[in-house]
Design a protein around this motif. Structure first.
Motif, PDB file in Angstrom:
ATOM      1  N   LEU A 190      60.991  51.508  78.411  1.00 58.18           N
ATOM      2  CA  LEU A 190      59.968  51.235  79.418  1.00 58.18           C
ATOM      3  C   LEU A 190      60.554  50.552  80.650  1.00 58.18           C
ATOM      4  CD1 LEU A 190      57.063  49.936  77.132  1.00 58.18           C
ATOM      5  CD2 LEU A 190      57.085  52.089  78.409  1.00 58.18           C
ATOM      6  N   ARG A 191      61.488  49.652  80.478  1.00 58.22           N
ATOM      7  CA  ARG A 191      62.018  48.860  81.579  1.00 58.22           C
ATOM      8  C   ARG A 191      62.744  49.709  82.620  1.00 58.22           C
ATOM      9  NH1 ARG A 191      67.404  47.800  81.361  1.00 58.22           N
ATOM     10  NH2 ARG A 191      67.222  45.775  82.405  1.00 58.22           N
ATOM     11  N   LEU A 192      63.115  50.922  82.246  1.00 51.13           N
ATOM     12  CA  LEU A 192      63.862  51.806  83.144  1.00 51.13           C
ATOM     13  C   LEU A 192      62.946  52.636  84.044  1.00 51.13           C
ATOM     14  CD1 LEU A 192      66.590  53.109  80.661  1.00 51.13           C
ATOM     15  CD2 LEU A 192      66.791  51.256  82.331  1.00 51.13           C
ATOM     16  N   LEU A 193      61.640  52.569  83.809  1.00 50.48           N
ATOM     17  CA  LEU A 193      60.721  53.383  84.600  1.00 50.48           C
ATOM     18  C   LEU A 193      60.759  52.942  86.062  1.00 50.48           C
ATOM     19  CD1 LEU A 193      57.718  53.331  82.125  1.00 50.48           C
ATOM     20  CD2 LEU A 193      59.146  55.322  82.673  1.00 50.48           C
ATOM     21  N   PRO A 194      61.000  53.862  86.986  1.00 53.50           N
ATOM     22  CA  PRO A 194      61.117  53.476  88.404  1.00 53.50           C
ATOM     23  C   PRO A 194      59.757  53.189  89.023  1.00 53.50           C
ATOM     24  CG  PRO A 194      61.275  55.849  88.180  1.00 53.50           C
ATOM     25  CD  PRO A 194      61.217  55.305  86.777  1.00 53.50           C
ATOM     26  N   ARG A 195      59.786  52.435  90.089  1.00 60.17           N
ATOM     27  CA  ARG A 195      58.570  52.158  90.865  1.00 60.17           C
ATOM     28  C   ARG A 195      58.489  53.204  91.966  1.00 60.17           C
ATOM     29  NH1 ARG A 195      55.375  47.806  92.942  1.00 60.17           N
ATOM     30  NH2 ARG A 195      53.643  48.915  93.918  1.00 60.17           N
ATOM     31  N   ALA A 196      57.405  54.004  91.961  1.00 59.85           N
ATOM     32  CA  ALA A 196      57.291  55.083  92.936  1.00 59.85           C
ATOM     33  C   ALA A 196      56.052  54.964  93.811  1.00 59.85           C
ATOM     34  CB  ALA A 196      57.282  56.445  92.219  1.00 59.85           C
ATOM     35  N   SER A 197      55.000  54.329  93.335  1.00 60.98           N
ATOM     36  CA  SER A 197      53.722  54.301  94.051  1.00 60.98           C
ATOM     37  C   SER A 197      53.632  53.108  94.992  1.00 60.98           C
ATOM     38  CB  SER A 197      52.568  54.241  93.047  1.00 60.98           C
ATOM     39  OG  SER A 197      52.596  55.338  92.172  1.00 60.98           O
ATOM     40  N   GLU A 198      52.909  53.279  96.074  1.00 62.58           N
ATOM     41  CA  GLU A 198      52.626  52.182  96.987  1.00 62.58           C
ATOM     42  C   GLU A 198      51.643  51.209  96.346  1.00 62.58           C
ATOM     43  OE1 GLU A 198      53.927  51.511  99.996  1.00 62.58           O
ATOM     44  OE2 GLU A 198      55.283  53.219  99.714  1.00 62.58           O
ATOM     45  N   ASP A 199      51.698  49.960  96.794  1.00 61.63           N
ATOM     46  CA  ASP A 199      50.765  48.961  96.287  1.00 61.63           C
ATOM     47  C   ASP A 199      49.328  49.352  96.590  1.00 61.63           C
ATOM     48  OD1 ASP A 199      52.890  47.448  95.442  1.00 61.63           O
ATOM     49  OD2 ASP A 199      52.720  45.931  97.012  1.00 61.63           O
ATOM     50  N   VAL A 200      48.441  49.054  95.643  1.00 65.04           N
ATOM     51  CA  VAL A 200      47.002  49.138  95.864  1.00 65.04           C
ATOM     52  C   VAL A 200      46.411  47.821  95.390  1.00 65.04           C
ATOM     53  CG1 VAL A 200      46.923  51.642  95.569  1.00 65.04           C
ATOM     54  CG2 VAL A 200      46.545  50.143  93.584  1.00 65.04           C
ATOM     55  N   MET A 201      45.159  47.578  95.689  1.00 66.33           N
ATOM     56  CA  MET A 201      44.507  46.375  95.207  1.00 66.33           C
ATOM     57  C   MET A 201      44.235  46.512  93.707  1.00 66.33           C
ATOM     58  SD  MET A 201      44.408  44.303  97.739  1.00 66.33           S
ATOM     59  CE  MET A 201      43.148  43.063  97.464  1.00 66.33           C
ATOM     60  N   THR A 202      44.504  45.433  92.986  1.00 68.46           N
ATOM     61  CA  THR A 202      44.314  45.409  91.542  1.00 68.46           C
ATOM     62  C   THR A 202      43.607  44.123  91.130  1.00 68.46           C
ATOM     63  OG1 THR A 202      46.431  44.303  91.073  1.00 68.46           O
ATOM     64  CG2 THR A 202      46.461  46.718  91.213  1.00 68.46           C
ATOM     65  N   HIS A 203      42.908  44.182  90.004  1.00 70.05           N
ATOM     66  CA  HIS A 203      42.331  42.970  89.418  1.00 70.05           C
ATOM     67  C   HIS A 203      43.434  42.100  88.859  1.00 70.05           C
ATOM     68  CE1 HIS A 203      40.808  40.607  85.982  1.00 70.05           C
ATOM     69  NE2 HIS A 203      39.681  40.499  86.673  1.00 70.05           N
ATOM     70  N   GLY A 204      44.371  42.702  88.138  1.00 65.05           N
ATOM     71  CA  GLY A 204      45.564  42.002  87.693  1.00 65.05           C
ATOM     72  C   GLY A 204      45.538  41.454  86.281  1.00 65.05           C
ATOM     73  N   ASP A 205      44.364  41.441  85.626  1.00 64.72           N
ATOM     74  CA  ASP A 205      44.312  40.844  84.282  1.00 64.72           C
ATOM     75  C   ASP A 205      43.140  41.417  83.491  1.00 64.72           C
ATOM     76  OD1 ASP A 205      45.221  39.214  82.226  1.00 64.72           O
ATOM     77  OD2 ASP A 205      44.153  37.438  82.928  1.00 64.72           O
ATOM     78  N   LEU A 206      43.114  42.739  83.325  1.00 67.00           N
ATOM     79  CA  LEU A 206      41.999  43.388  82.640  1.00 67.00           C
ATOM     80  C   LEU A 206      42.198  43.348  81.126  1.00 67.00           C
ATOM     81  CD1 LEU A 206      41.025  46.451  84.857  1.00 67.00           C
ATOM     82  CD2 LEU A 206      39.777  44.311  84.508  1.00 67.00           C
ATOM     83  N   ILE A 207      42.102  42.139  80.576  1.00 64.53           N
ATOM     84  CA  ILE A 207      42.175  41.928  79.142  1.00 64.53           C
ATOM     85  C   ILE A 207      40.754  41.782  78.595  1.00 64.53           C
ATOM     86  CG2 ILE A 207      44.449  40.870  79.285  1.00 64.53           C
ATOM     87  CD1 ILE A 207      43.099  38.139  78.962  1.00 64.53           C
ATOM     88  N   PRO A 208      40.561  41.912  77.279  1.00 69.89           N
ATOM     89  CA  PRO A 208      39.205  41.833  76.729  1.00 69.89           C
ATOM     90  C   PRO A 208      38.444  40.578  77.130  1.00 69.89           C
ATOM     91  CG  PRO A 208      40.689  42.700  75.077  1.00 69.89           C
ATOM     92  CD  PRO A 208      41.544  42.315  76.251  1.00 69.89           C
TER      93      PRO A 208
END
Length: 300
Positions: free
Chosen positions: A183-201
């Protein structure tokens, strides 16, 4: 939950409210049972919630953090059809409590669990709708700050290794270590968007099988679009997870990076809260089980 955790009691809250917000002096104060790890929560009357940081910090640093949270909450309020807390006031230290504290609107609903609605397609549609609504907020040129989850994956290696060492004896660490290595090798390709950041239960409110609100919105900000996909593994089983993916039209890379962020969050929760916050630890373990069941195939 924390070695240096602060103590806050209902009596202290009543006194702080009476001292600083006399208009609320006759409102009933009730402690709220919470899975949260950052704040103690108390209801004030029927419509307000007070949040008291559990870990000590500087007064000014805490106040700045609360002001940022209030700005984020105001920015998100009304941007989706799902209610989110809105800022009301910031209280001052006093009555034995050493830090500022915040007051928000109370959002009714039941805290979601990792399993209760895990097979619900309508719930998956709701989560996808909320994520789309957050993503539609203009970043106004802002970029990911570089702190915490939401940027590159590799800087999280030291934390992941600590977590893996702590999980020896109750999780399949060799398999998890191999998963992170990929997983750690997955490249970053997308531009930033707005996120909630902590969608846990613990931040998701439900009623009658549907999403009815989202809490802890202070982390709203620009980040990797995959970040909010963590809810797919925290809250959903395979069929509902696939529905969320289809609703959001995630490509293979974004979906796999969503797994990476869910892994990073779950591996820490699984061990750190094993004795102090069972719900958080169980969430982490359920999420890791789902990730391992999915594997790393592009369509999983």
């Amino acid at each position: 939950m924390h070695a240096d955790q602060l103590t806050i009691t209902p009596d202290m809250v009543r006194d702080l409210v009476r001292d600083q917000f006399p208009a609320w002096r006759d409102f009933r104060v009730r402690e709220v049972a919470s899975q949260g790890t950052v704040n103690a929560i108390f209801r004030i009357g029927d419509d307000l919630a007070a949040r008291f940081p559990l870990k000590p910090d500087g007064v000014e640093a805490t106040r700045r953090s609360m002001e940022r949270e209030a700005q984020a909450a105001s920015e998100l309020a009304g941007r989706t059809r799902f209610p989110t807390p809105e800022p009301v006031a910031i209280g001052e230290p006093g009555r034995g409590y050493p830090l500022p504290w915040s007051v928000q609107t109370w959002i009714p609903g039941d805290i979601a669990t990792p399993t209760d609605l895990a097979d619900s397609i309508p719930f998956a549609h709701d989560l996808a709708e909320f994520i789309r609504g957050v993503r539609a907020i203009d970043t106004r040129g802002r970029r990911f700050s570089g702190d915490g989850r939401g940027g590159d994956l590799k800087p999280h290696d030291p934390w992941i290794e600590t977590c893996l060492e702590k999980c020896e004896g109750f999780l399949d660490v060799p398999r998890l270590r191999q998963m992170w290595a990929e997983l750690r090798l997955l490249p970053r390709a997308s531009e930033d968007v707005m996120t909630h950041g902590d969608l846990i239960p613990g931040n998701v409110l439900v009623s009658r099988g549907r999403l009815v609100g989202v809490l802890d919105v202070g982390g709203l900000g620009p980040a990797d679009p995959a970040l909010d996909l963590v809810c797919a593994w925290h809250l959903l089983d395979a069929a509902a997870r696939l529905q969320l993916r289809e609703d959001l039209a995630c490509d293979d890379l974004q979906w796999q990076r969503g797994k990476a962020w869910a892994f990073q969050q779950a591996i820490g929760a699984a061990w750190y809260y094993r004795e102090s916050n069972l719900a958080m630890s169980q969430m982490g373990q359920v999420t890791l089980s789902r990730l391992m069941a999915d594997g790393l195939s592009a369509r999983a």
